[in-house]
Scaffold this motif. Sequence first.
Motif, short mmCIF file in Angstrom:
data_model
loop_
_atom_site.label_atom_id
_atom_site.label_comp_id
_atom_site.label_asym_id
_atom_site.label_seq_id
_atom_site.Cartn_x
_atom_site.Cartn_y
_atom_site.Cartn_z
N ASN A 106 73.82 -14.46 40.09
CA ASN A 106 74.55 -13.24 40.48
C ASN A 106 73.71 -12.44 41.45
OD1 ASN A 106 76.22 -12.38 37.36
ND2 ASN A 106 76.81 -13.67 39.07
N MET A 172 63.42 -14.68 36.11
CA MET A 172 62.22 -13.92 35.72
C MET A 172 61.12 -13.99 36.77
SD MET A 172 61.80 -14.71 31.70
CE MET A 172 60.50 -13.51 31.44
N THR A 337 85.13 -16.29 46.80
CA THR A 337 84.67 -17.23 45.79
C THR A 337 85.52 -18.48 45.81
OG1 THR A 337 83.93 -15.43 44.40
CG2 THR A 337 84.29 -17.53 43.33
N ARG B 60 76.73 -11.28 28.31
CA ARG B 60 76.52 -12.62 28.88
C ARG B 60 75.17 -12.65 29.57
NH1 ARG B 60 77.17 -12.50 34.81
NH2 ARG B 60 78.36 -10.64 35.36
N ALA B 63 71.75 -13.62 34.61
CA ALA B 63 71.59 -14.41 35.83
C ALA B 63 72.96 -14.75 36.42
CB ALA B 63 70.81 -15.68 35.54
N SER B 64 73.84 -15.30 35.61
CA SER B 64 75.23 -15.49 36.00
C SER B 64 75.94 -16.14 34.84
CB SER B 64 75.38 -16.34 37.26
OG SER B 64 75.28 -17.72 36.94
N LEU B 65 77.27 -16.23 34.94
CA LEU B 65 78.05 -16.77 33.84
C LEU B 65 77.76 -18.26 33.61
CD1 LEU B 65 81.67 -15.41 33.85
CD2 LEU B 65 80.16 -15.70 31.91
N SER B 66 77.18 -18.93 34.61
CA SER B 66 76.92 -20.35 34.41
C SER B 66 75.71 -20.59 33.51
CB SER B 66 76.73 -21.05 35.76
OG SER B 66 75.56 -20.58 36.38
N PHE B 67 74.97 -19.53 33.20
CA PHE B 67 73.86 -19.66 32.26
C PHE B 67 74.33 -19.25 30.88
CE2 PHE B 67 71.74 -19.09 36.29
CZ PHE B 67 70.74 -20.03 36.23
N LEU B 161 81.92 -29.71 31.14
CA LEU B 161 80.64 -29.09 30.79
C LEU B 161 80.00 -29.85 29.64
CD1 LEU B 161 81.74 -25.40 30.94
CD2 LEU B 161 79.79 -26.33 32.14
N ASN B 234 63.20 -8.64 29.83
CA ASN B 234 61.97 -9.43 29.97
C ASN B 234 61.91 -10.61 29.01
OD1 ASN B 234 60.88 -7.89 32.06
ND2 ASN B 234 60.25 -6.35 30.58
N SER B 235 63.07 -11.01 28.47
CA SER B 235 63.07 -12.24 27.67
C SER B 235 63.50 -13.38 28.58
CB SER B 235 64.03 -12.10 26.50
OG SER B 235 65.35 -12.13 26.97
N LEU B 236 63.50 -14.59 28.04
CA LEU B 236 63.87 -15.75 28.83
C LEU B 236 65.29 -15.63 29.36
CD1 LEU B 236 62.41 -18.88 27.06
CD2 LEU B 236 61.94 -17.97 29.33
N ARG B 240 73.64 -9.14 30.30
CA ARG B 240 74.41 -8.09 30.96
C ARG B 240 75.60 -7.80 30.05
NH1 ARG B 240 74.99 -6.55 36.12
NH2 ARG B 240 73.91 -8.36 36.91
N PHE B 251 85.85 -10.76 37.53
CA PHE B 251 86.49 -11.98 37.99
C PHE B 251 87.41 -11.69 39.17
CE2 PHE B 251 85.35 -13.56 33.84
CZ PHE B 251 85.03 -14.87 34.11
N ALA B 253 87.16 -9.26 41.27
CA ALA B 253 86.38 -8.91 42.46
C ALA B 253 86.00 -10.16 43.24
CB ALA B 253 85.14 -8.13 42.05
N LEU B 254 85.89 -11.31 42.54
CA LEU B 254 85.50 -12.54 43.21
C LEU B 254 86.53 -12.94 44.25
CD1 LEU B 254 84.24 -14.62 40.17
CD2 LEU B 254 82.88 -13.45 41.88
#
Lengths: 390, 388
Positions: A106, A172, A337, B60, B63-67, B161, B234-236, B240, B251, B253-254
């Motif tokens: 993101n 990170m 997208t 979620r 980083a993004s929804l794919s994670f 997946l 600051n965790s792995l 969000r 979604f 907005a995409l």
Amino acid sequence: MNTGLSFSYVLRNLMARKLTTILTASGMALVVFVFATVLMMAEGLRETLGGTGSYNNVVIIRAGSQTEVQSTLSFDQANLVATLPGLANDGDGQLRLTREVMVLVNMPRKDGKGLANVIVRGTTPVGMRMRPQAKVIAGRAFRPGSSEIMVGAALTRGKLGMALGDSLSFGMRQWTVVGVFDAGHSGFDSEVWGDSGQMLQAFRRNAYSSLVAGLRDAESYADFAAAVARQPQLKVDIKRELNFYADQSENLANFIGVLGKTITVVFSLGAIIGAMITMYASVANRTREIGTLRALGFRRGNIVMAFLQEAMLLGGVAGLAGLFAASFMQLVEISTTNVQTFSEVVFRLRLTLGIAAEVLMFSVLMGVLGGVLPAIRASRLEIVDALRSV
Amino acid sequence: MLAGYVLRLAGKNMLRHRLRTGLTLAGIAIAIVSFGLLRTVVDSWYAGAELGAAGRLVTRNAASLSFSLPVTYAERIRRAPGVRAVTWASWFGGIYIDEKHFFSQLAVDASSYLNLYPEYLLSPEQSAAFQHDRRGAVVGRKLAAKYGFKIGDTVPLQGTLFPGNWSFVVRGIYRGADDKTDENQFLVHWDYVNETIKNTLPAQAERVGAFIVDIREPTQAAAVSAAIDSSFRNSLAETRTETQKAFQLGFIALVDTILLAIQTVAYVVVLIIMAVMANTMAMAARERTREYATLKALGFRDGFVAMLILGESLSLSLAGGALGILLTYPAANAFHSATRDLFLIFQVQPLTVLLQLAAALLIGVSAALAPMLSSRRVQIVDGLRAVT
């Protein structure tokens, strides 16, 4: 020989009523403009993703996973693929095989409205050599083994607006943008590239996303595919790189195409009605003239043809005007997208000869549909009645 | 008094060329209907996000929804202040028959998910049958109707997946508590998926796509979200957290570029019909140059002639507009059933009707402008002499 009414007669009739002609043609031109723009959008998307990668590279992903982001390949599987026949060597004896890590990250949009899903590709020096279309245009390539990245040229424009020297934060870590690469308006242009090993570490992954292998020559695909099929533990899908990305544009391109064509057909009804009004008026105003022509010996067919030609000319002029306006839309770049891969893709609208021909034919057809009923009415006038009319 | 005369005369003028008037009316009606439909499409797209209880949050991976996130986060989220209950779901993304038969599938925690979604109405027997069958699935009413799923049916899905060929048995069909509830979901056991992929895809085991968090006080959504996110900073896998509505708006907005294009196109159709209507009025006025000159010769002022033109233009455009607005409702219904389950709700908003009316007004006024101006300029003598 041709005994029909001359073309200049048709042309002058249109010129005689300038305001009406201009108004009708501009209504039709707007429809043509919408139609052309939609086709250009679908074409631009197809071309961007269809021009990604090269024919002699093969993408290998986990069976059934469909996209690189969803796919995982273990280190063992990767090593096994490296032993298969049909793959090319680099000049220095290195195998043309790159182990890649793809993640969606993101990133905030510049306009502050939400987040975009950007593809971050962990690749290797071999991988970069395998995509010669991607050329560094500012800064330099990332150094392997470092937290350096380079970004596709499309990401530096538009909604994301990344720049050389920016620091991006994901996995990170802080990553420094040390280069901008231009991959010739292909899908790679919307990606961020960094070192594959570093991406594995940053995202704590113990598997690659995909492998891209260079074929020795165009014919070795069959050998390679057969070799893959002989390894039951591989469980992978393979596709030529060019086709792999082209297929990813199909859903969105089709969606844009269907939506656009539906809208255009409905809109064209309005324009056809406009043409019909104009042509009916043209017939009504020239009743005596038509009677005179008939009295002079022109046949009903000649009259129909003259009015049809007038309507077609109207459509043709409108088509040219609409196409002219639409050609400026080639300057527009769209960032949206791709619903199939869920990732941001930037593409430019593309006007091709095929689109131009299709759009012009459509416009002339609109004219014909608007002109056919009035033309028939004109041809049905009885000479005596027509001559007597006021 | 005068206005009445103008209107009557304008009405009579409209009937002089019935064919032309009919065609123009049809054109305006088509344009107003398409304008209304396109706006409703965009409205409905956003309306989908308005659905769902405001009291729920979605957590979620930042980083993004794919994670994904570790399922162990559930306990830590539950301990955050203001949280009433937590459940989780993963996007399953299986293919039924082929990609054209798309519907959304979620692997959910069977014991807690339905508790957080009270708007999914399921009979206690069916609910129990789902809980007891690891391969069981709960299907929304609309989805079941679309593909003919019945209780006891086996639904084969090809994993994307989660690799492999899966098959699920329909154990329950839920109804929505109101017509704003999504009745197109396909829910399967996260536990079952999780056990299976421990062998095939160990990296994704014990992980979930998103947590759904029920909070005690909807007004505290921002504070609870911040509390959850800060406990994982600051965790792995940073998180969000946002309200379900904001999550769904994300979604939308995409694809906002496409929505913007549709909105723009909606205004283009008004332009198209403006040109058609202007043409009709220009023709009418040209044909009546002599009449207007006669009226002026009889002593009517320029303003009267201008009013006559405007009156005719407006009555034509407003009649077409009214026809279009009336037709918008059946057209919207037809469109909704034609696109089947693309939109949860598809309702013509009052604002859309207002804009349609405004568009009709604008079309009428702009079409009358040029003929009005030229009628003022025409000298009586020239007008009487004019040949049309």
